[in-house]
Design an enzyme around this catalytic site. Structure first.
Site, PDB file in Angstrom:
ATOM      1  N   ARG A 245      69.448-122.831 -34.355  1.00 54.56           N
ATOM      2  CA  ARG A 245      68.280-123.140 -35.202  1.00 54.56           C
ATOM      3  C   ARG A 245      68.552-122.687 -36.639  1.00 54.56           C
ATOM      4  NH1 ARG A 245      62.619-123.981 -35.191  1.00 54.56           N
ATOM      5  NH2 ARG A 245      61.350-122.433 -36.272  1.00 54.56           N
TER       6      ARG A 245
ATOM      7  N   ARG B   8      63.120-124.715 -31.300  1.00 52.06           N
ATOM      8  CA  ARG B   8      63.211-123.418 -30.648  1.00 52.06           C
ATOM      9  C   ARG B   8      63.631-123.593 -29.190  1.00 52.06           C
ATOM     10  NH1 ARG B   8      58.300-123.509 -33.521  1.00 52.06           N
ATOM     11  NH2 ARG B   8      58.123-121.966 -35.198  1.00 52.06           N
TER      12      ARG B   8
ATOM     13  N   HIS C 181      68.967-119.348 -30.926  1.00 52.29           N
ATOM     14  CA  HIS C 181      68.354-119.252 -32.255  1.00 52.29           C
ATOM     15  C   HIS C 181      69.402-119.360 -33.365  1.00 52.29           C
ATOM     16  CE1 HIS C 181      64.192-118.825 -33.427  1.00 52.29           C
ATOM     17  NE2 HIS C 181      64.530-118.096 -34.454  1.00 52.29           N
TER      18      HIS C 181
END
Length: 295
Positions: free
Chosen positions: A244, A146, A241
């Protein structure tokens, strides 16, 4: 009532180890609820009825709050009133009958393998902070960590010999993750130009710093990632993100076990990770439709 909310937030921090971001969200939700109660001349949580909460949620809906935001506020209120009941501040729990609004699940945005390869090439060629930014992008894609985890990493959290990194995730839970060879190489090349790495005896030296040798902050990392994704992709979302999501999607598409991906991402619930199986299924359907003569 504000004092009770403060004690609850302190409880989340000291006993539940909630992240700063989560605590701030709870604070915003509960303080807006307290303000609503004040407007309704309600000065004690023990007199809050389920219809009072429904009225509050109805006002939020009429004010334009989306279902996701309202669902989060319902979760905040449930947790808070559960705490009040446990502390014997109230006798009953008015949130038990609340129904959480249904949220339409959307597949997370991610980059395909061609785009991510182009992204890594573009950032590596950037002469302005190129080594630092290359290490940041490589680490995001290599580990799926994160934004907050990357920013809070220190030099001592990287074990080049063992090929692993240590990160502190949600709820301050630490986990050890593999460090990809390309990410390790990029970090080493970045550290070669970091003079402060060798002149300080402080153990809490940030892994990534600004031009002024200060720890990176979320807005800066967001701008860095957005800048490079803009150069290689037309996806609407361009946040850290996305990298991710890209990590998790590529892992699943290449046969990784879902529970292994869950551990790597630091998800408490397997259901959170399962969204990537939907992405994988969507990809298979696309390939099927494009390749099968009778599709």
């Amino acid at each position: 009532m504000e004092n009770i909310v403060r004690k609850y937030l302190e409880y989340l921090d000291s006993e539940r180890n909630y992240s700063v971001h989560t605590i701030m969200s709870y604070e915003n939700d509960l303080m807006s609820f307290v303000q609503f109660l004040r407007n309704e001349k309600i000065n004690d949580f023990s007199t809050v009825h389920k219809n009072t909460i429904r009225q509050f949620l109805s006002i939020l809906h009429d004010s334009g709050f989306n279902q996701r935001s309202i669902a989060r506020k319902v979760a905040s209120l449930r947790s808070f009133f559960k705490y009040l009941r446990r502390q014997k501040i109230i006798e009953g729990n008015p949130t038990l009958a609340l129904i959480t609004p249904k949220i339409t699940k959307t597949l997370p945005t991610y980059l395909d393998e061609t785009s991510i390869n182009n992204l890594l090439d573009v950032v590596a060629k950037d002469i302005n902070f190129g080594r630092r930014n290359s290490a940041i992008i490589e680490l995001f894609y290599s580990s799926g960590i994160r934004l907050s985890e990357l920013i809070n990493m220190n030099l001592e959290d990287v074990d080049f010999n063992g090929g692993v990194i240590k990160v502190s995730g949600k709820g301050r839970k630490e986990r050890i993750l593999p460090l990809g060879s390309k990410a390790a190489k990029a970090i080493k090349e970045y550290l070669e130009i970091r003079k402060d790495v060798y002149i300080s005896s402080d153990k809490n030296i940030p892994l990534f710093v600004t031009a002024k040798k200060k720890r990176l902050y979320p807005q800066l990392v967001g701008r860095i990632v957005k800048k490079y994704i803009n150069m290689v992709s037309e996806v609407q979302k361009k946040s850290p993100h996305v990298l991710r999501h890209t990590f998790a999607t590529h892992m699943m598409n290449n046969g990784a076990d879902i529970r292994a991906v869950q551990e790597l991402l630091g998800h408490e619930s397997l259901s959170t990770t399962q969204i990537y199986t939907h992405i994988s299924s969507a990809r298979m359907k696309k390939v099927y439709n494009e390749a099968h003569p009778k599709a």
